[in-house]
Design a protein around this motif. Structure first.
Motif, mmCIF file in Angstrom:
data_model
loop_
_atom_site.group_PDB
_atom_site.id
_atom_site.type_symbol
_atom_site.label_atom_id
_atom_site.label_comp_id
_atom_site.label_asym_id
_atom_site.label_seq_id
_atom_site.Cartn_x
_atom_site.Cartn_y
_atom_site.Cartn_z
ATOM 1 N N HIS A 6 0.832 -1.202 0.000
ATOM 2 C CA HIS A 6 0.000 0.000 0.000
ATOM 3 C C HIS A 6 0.869 1.255 0.000
ATOM 4 N N PRO A 7 0.381 2.332 -0.628
ATOM 5 C CA PRO A 7 1.138 3.594 -0.612
ATOM 6 C C PRO A 7 1.152 4.202 0.787
ATOM 7 N N ASP A 8 2.107 5.099 1.015
ATOM 8 C CA ASP A 8 2.241 5.777 2.303
ATOM 9 C C ASP A 8 1.032 6.678 2.535
ATOM 10 N N TYR A 9 0.419 6.567 3.696
ATOM 11 C CA TYR A 9 -0.755 7.346 4.072
ATOM 12 C C TYR A 9 -0.313 8.342 5.126
ATOM 13 N N HIS A 10 -0.332 9.636 4.825
ATOM 14 C CA HIS A 10 0.260 10.654 5.687
ATOM 15 C C HIS A 10 -0.596 11.918 5.694
ATOM 16 N N THR A 11 -0.185 12.908 6.476
ATOM 17 C CA THR A 11 -0.919 14.163 6.622
ATOM 18 C C THR A 11 -0.436 15.172 5.579
ATOM 19 N N ILE A 12 -1.413 15.807 4.890
ATOM 20 C CA ILE A 12 -1.120 16.892 3.949
ATOM 21 C C ILE A 12 -2.031 18.070 4.273
ATOM 22 N N THR A 13 -1.727 19.211 3.692
ATOM 23 C CA THR A 13 -2.564 20.398 3.830
ATOM 24 C C THR A 13 -3.250 20.656 2.494
ATOM 25 N N VAL A 14 -4.565 20.862 2.526
ATOM 26 C CA VAL A 14 -5.333 21.168 1.326
ATOM 27 C C VAL A 14 -5.668 22.660 1.351
ATOM 28 N N LYS A 15 -5.304 23.365 0.266
ATOM 29 C CA LYS A 15 -5.561 24.803 0.161
ATOM 30 C C LYS A 15 -6.685 25.020 -0.840
ATOM 31 N N LEU A 16 -7.802 25.612 -0.392
ATOM 32 C CA LEU A 16 -8.956 25.883 -1.238
ATOM 33 C C LEU A 16 -8.748 27.159 -2.041
ATOM 34 N N THR A 17 -9.620 27.402 -3.012
ATOM 35 C CA THR A 17 -9.480 28.569 -3.884
ATOM 36 C C THR A 17 -9.643 29.893 -3.146
ATOM 37 N N ASP A 18 -10.355 29.901 -2.026
ATOM 38 C CA ASP A 18 -10.529 31.140 -1.257
ATOM 39 C C ASP A 18 -9.374 31.405 -0.299
ATOM 40 N N GLY A 19 -8.360 30.526 -0.292
ATOM 41 C CA GLY A 19 -7.189 30.715 0.558
ATOM 42 C C GLY A 19 -7.244 29.961 1.874
ATOM 43 N N SER A 20 -8.407 29.452 2.247
ATOM 44 C CA SER A 20 -8.500 28.692 3.490
ATOM 45 C C SER A 20 -7.821 27.335 3.317
ATOM 46 N N THR A 21 -7.377 26.765 4.427
ATOM 47 C CA THR A 21 -6.675 25.488 4.391
ATOM 48 C C THR A 21 -7.224 24.551 5.456
ATOM 49 N N TYR A 22 -7.000 23.267 5.250
ATOM 50 C CA TYR A 22 -7.293 22.278 6.275
ATOM 51 C C TYR A 22 -6.354 21.091 6.101
ATOM 52 N N GLU A 23 -6.146 20.356 7.165
ATOM 53 C CA GLU A 23 -5.274 19.191 7.120
ATOM 54 C C GLU A 23 -6.110 17.927 6.999
ATOM 55 N N THR A 24 -5.608 16.998 6.224
ATOM 56 C CA THR A 24 -6.264 15.712 6.052
ATOM 57 C C THR A 24 -5.196 14.663 5.801
ATOM 58 N N ARG A 25 -5.602 13.420 5.790
ATOM 59 C CA ARG A 25 -4.656 12.343 5.497
ATOM 60 C C ARG A 25 -4.903 11.862 4.077
ATOM 61 N N SER A 26 -3.807 11.574 3.363
ATOM 62 C CA SER A 26 -3.912 11.218 1.965
ATOM 63 C C SER A 26 -2.683 10.437 1.520
ATOM 64 N N THR A 27 -2.752 9.881 0.315
ATOM 65 C CA THR A 27 -1.587 9.245 -0.295
ATOM 66 C C THR A 27 -0.909 10.202 -1.266
ATOM 67 N N TYR A 28 -1.412 11.444 -1.388
ATOM 68 C CA TYR A 28 -0.851 12.452 -2.279
ATOM 69 C C TYR A 28 0.507 12.916 -1.767
ATOM 70 N N GLY A 29 1.496 12.977 -2.625
ATOM 71 C CA GLY A 29 2.793 13.570 -2.303
ATOM 72 C C GLY A 29 3.488 12.948 -1.108
ATOM 73 N N LYS A 30 4.131 13.832 -0.324
ATOM 74 C CA LYS A 30 4.860 13.421 0.872
ATOM 75 C C LYS A 30 4.235 14.075 2.101
ATOM 76 N N GLU A 31 4.658 13.643 3.265
ATOM 77 C CA GLU A 31 4.217 14.221 4.535
ATOM 78 C C GLU A 31 4.446 15.726 4.505
ATOM 79 N N GLY A 32 3.377 16.510 4.798
ATOM 80 C CA GLY A 32 3.492 17.961 4.881
ATOM 81 C C GLY A 32 3.315 18.707 3.574
ATOM 82 N N ASP A 33 3.123 18.022 2.447
ATOM 83 C CA ASP A 33 2.906 18.696 1.166
ATOM 84 C C ASP A 33 1.599 19.486 1.182
ATOM 85 N N VAL A 34 1.508 20.486 0.289
ATOM 86 C CA VAL A 34 0.300 21.300 0.157
ATOM 87 C C VAL A 34 -0.339 20.984 -1.191
#
Length: 73
Positions: A6-34
């Motif tokens: 299985h791919p690495d499941y880690h915490t990333i930050t998601v940045k919305l179009t209005d500039g707000s952000t939230y943290e979630t867990r995903s297989t996208y990128g590396k730990e801490g990516d936006v």
């Protein structure tokens, strides 16, 4: 079970179009990516109920409306 199946499941930050952000867990990128979204629920008409535009290519929409006129469309 196989190791490293299985791919690495880690915490990333998601940045919305209005500039707000939230943290979630995903297989996208590396730990801490936006992950910067171009389209999100706060801006997309599918979620906000925005206006729709009908493109009438070759009179198809007009032909459809004429054919089904009076059926509540």
């Amino acid at each position: 079970m196989k190791n490293d199946l299985h791919p690495d499941y880690h915490t990333i930050t998601v940045k919305l179009t209005d500039g707000s952000t939230y943290e979630t867990r995903s297989t996208y990128g590396k730990e801490g990516d936006v992950l910067a979204l171009d389209i999100d629920p706060s801006a997309h008409p599918a979620w906000t109920g925005g206006n729709q535009k009908l493109m009438d290519a070759g009179g198809r929409v007009s032909k459809f409306k004429k054919k089904y006129d009076g059926l509540g469309f």
